[in-house]
Motif scaffolding. Sequence first.
Motif, short mmCIF file in Angstrom:
data_model
loop_
_atom_site.label_atom_id
_atom_site.label_comp_id
_atom_site.label_asym_id
_atom_site.label_seq_id
_atom_site.Cartn_x
_atom_site.Cartn_y
_atom_site.Cartn_z
N GLN A 91 0.83 -1.21 0.00
CA GLN A 91 0.00 0.00 0.00
C GLN A 91 0.86 1.26 0.00
OE1 GLN A 91 -2.89 -0.52 -1.04
NE2 GLN A 91 -4.32 -0.54 0.66
N LEU A 92 1.95 1.24 0.76
CA LEU A 92 2.85 2.39 0.80
C LEU A 92 3.43 2.69 -0.58
CD1 LEU A 92 4.43 4.55 2.38
CD2 LEU A 92 6.15 2.80 2.84
N ILE A 93 3.91 1.65 -1.25
CA ILE A 93 4.48 1.83 -2.59
C ILE A 93 3.40 2.23 -3.57
CG2 ILE A 93 5.71 0.71 -4.51
CD1 ILE A 93 7.49 1.18 -2.07
N HIS A 94 2.26 1.56 -3.51
CA HIS A 94 1.16 1.84 -4.44
C HIS A 94 0.63 3.27 -4.29
CE1 HIS A 94 -3.10 1.54 -5.90
NE2 HIS A 94 -2.42 1.20 -6.95
N ASP A 95 0.66 3.79 -3.07
CA ASP A 95 0.20 5.16 -2.84
C ASP A 95 1.08 6.17 -3.57
OD1 ASP A 95 -1.77 6.81 -1.53
OD2 ASP A 95 -0.19 7.48 -0.16
N ALA A 96 2.35 5.83 -3.77
CA ALA A 96 3.29 6.73 -4.43
C ALA A 96 3.46 6.41 -5.92
CB ALA A 96 4.65 6.65 -3.74
N GLU A 97 3.13 5.20 -6.31
CA GLU A 97 3.40 4.72 -7.67
C GLU A 97 2.16 4.04 -8.24
OE1 GLU A 97 6.18 5.15 -9.36
OE2 GLU A 97 7.58 5.80 -7.81
N THR A 98 2.35 3.36 -9.35
CA THR A 98 1.26 2.61 -9.98
C THR A 98 1.18 1.21 -9.37
OG1 THR A 98 2.65 1.64 -11.70
CG2 THR A 98 1.66 3.81 -12.17
N LEU A 99 0.08 0.54 -9.65
CA LEU A 99 -0.10 -0.84 -9.21
C LEU A 99 1.01 -1.72 -9.77
CD1 LEU A 99 -2.00 -2.86 -7.75
CD2 LEU A 99 -3.14 -3.17 -9.94
N HIS A 100 1.31 -1.53 -11.05
CA HIS A 100 2.38 -2.30 -11.70
C HIS A 100 3.72 -2.08 -10.99
CE1 HIS A 100 4.86 -4.06 -14.84
NE2 HIS A 100 5.59 -2.96 -14.80
N ARG A 103 3.85 -3.86 -7.57
CA ARG A 103 4.07 -5.30 -7.73
C ARG A 103 5.52 -5.57 -8.11
NH1 ARG A 103 4.29 -9.87 -10.51
NH2 ARG A 103 2.93 -11.59 -9.94
N ALA A 104 6.03 -4.82 -9.07
CA ALA A 104 7.41 -5.00 -9.49
C ALA A 104 8.38 -4.74 -8.34
CB ALA A 104 7.72 -4.08 -10.68
N TRP A 105 8.08 -3.75 -7.52
CA TRP A 105 8.94 -3.44 -6.38
C TRP A 105 8.97 -4.62 -5.41
CZ3 TRP A 105 9.16 -3.04 -1.14
CH2 TRP A 105 10.25 -2.32 -0.61
N MET A 106 7.85 -5.26 -5.22
CA MET A 106 7.77 -6.39 -4.27
C MET A 106 8.57 -7.60 -4.75
SD MET A 106 5.92 -5.59 -1.57
CE MET A 106 5.34 -7.12 -0.86
N ILE A 107 8.67 -7.81 -6.07
CA ILE A 107 9.33 -9.02 -6.57
C ILE A 107 10.73 -8.79 -7.13
CG2 ILE A 107 7.13 -10.17 -7.03
CD1 ILE A 107 7.50 -9.54 -9.99
N GLY A 108 11.11 -7.54 -7.31
CA GLY A 108 12.41 -7.25 -7.89
C GLY A 108 13.54 -7.24 -6.88
N MET A 109 14.75 -7.40 -7.40
CA MET A 109 15.92 -7.30 -6.52
C MET A 109 16.03 -5.89 -5.99
SD MET A 109 18.90 -9.61 -8.30
CE MET A 109 19.28 -8.37 -9.51
N VAL A 130 12.27 -4.42 5.16
CA VAL A 130 11.48 -4.14 3.96
C VAL A 130 10.77 -2.80 4.10
CG1 VAL A 130 9.57 -4.92 2.50
CG2 VAL A 130 11.25 -6.56 3.35
N MET A 131 10.23 -2.52 5.27
CA MET A 131 9.54 -1.23 5.46
C MET A 131 10.53 -0.08 5.35
SD MET A 131 6.91 0.59 5.72
CE MET A 131 5.56 -0.51 6.07
N VAL A 132 11.72 -0.23 5.89
CA VAL A 132 12.75 0.82 5.77
C VAL A 132 13.07 1.04 4.28
CG1 VAL A 132 15.17 1.36 6.25
CG2 VAL A 132 13.70 0.50 8.08
N ALA A 133 13.22 -0.02 3.54
CA ALA A 133 13.52 0.09 2.10
C ALA A 133 12.36 0.73 1.36
CB ALA A 133 13.84 -1.28 1.52
N ALA A 134 11.12 0.39 1.73
CA ALA A 134 9.95 0.97 1.07
C ALA A 134 9.86 2.47 1.35
CB ALA A 134 8.68 0.27 1.54
N ARG A 135 10.09 2.86 2.56
CA ARG A 135 10.06 4.30 2.90
C ARG A 135 11.16 5.05 2.16
NH1 ARG A 135 8.75 3.42 9.23
NH2 ARG A 135 6.49 3.39 9.02
N ALA A 136 12.33 4.45 2.07
CA ALA A 136 13.41 5.09 1.34
C ALA A 136 13.06 5.24 -0.13
CB ALA A 136 14.71 4.29 1.49
N TYR A 137 12.43 4.21 -0.70
CA TYR A 137 12.02 4.29 -2.10
C TYR A 137 11.00 5.41 -2.31
CZ TYR A 137 10.03 3.08 -6.59
OH TYR A 137 9.58 3.15 -7.89
N VAL A 138 10.01 5.47 -1.45
CA VAL A 138 8.97 6.50 -1.57
C VAL A 138 9.57 7.90 -1.39
CG1 VAL A 138 6.88 7.42 -0.45
CG2 VAL A 138 7.07 4.98 -0.95
N ASP A 139 10.56 7.99 -0.50
CA ASP A 139 11.21 9.28 -0.26
C ASP A 139 12.24 9.63 -1.33
OD1 ASP A 139 9.72 9.72 2.02
OD2 ASP A 139 11.25 8.95 3.38
#
Length: 141
Positions: A91-100, A103-109, A130-139
């Motif tokens: 949800q955090l990634i999807h809020d900042a990006e597209t659904l695609h 999903r890609a963020w969850m399965i990619g290296m 993973v949450m730290v990495a997700a927040r860094a990506y969104v930021d």
Amino acid sequence: MPSDTTTSPVAVAVAAPVAKSVASAERAHAASVRMGISEIARFLQENLGQRLTARIANINDPKQVGKWASGAAEPRPEAEERLRAALQVFQLIHDAETLHTARAWMIGMNPQLEDEAPAQCIADGRRRDVMVAARAYVDGG
């Protein structure tokens, strides 16, 4: 000397995205605690697929995810923790990006996770990493 109470344009430019990511993180957290586990399983199954959701939950039988999604069964506490974490991160990634992209963020290296996929890291119990990495990506980092 009088203190300068004005905010610099740079501070404002930096604060706006951070405020957005904090709000996104709060919305993602709220979704992960308000949704029932069958709703979470159904959401992840629809957006990530049954096999990937089973992998995240660290179970061998993908059909079990369908049972959780239908409410016919409930996951064990450890699997539920993983599913709730996956939903929150997704949800955090999807809020900042597209659904695609989410999903890609969850399965990619992911370089912040030693080139492992966030989905696998959640399965391995590394939810906080993973949450730290997700927040860094969104930021943007």
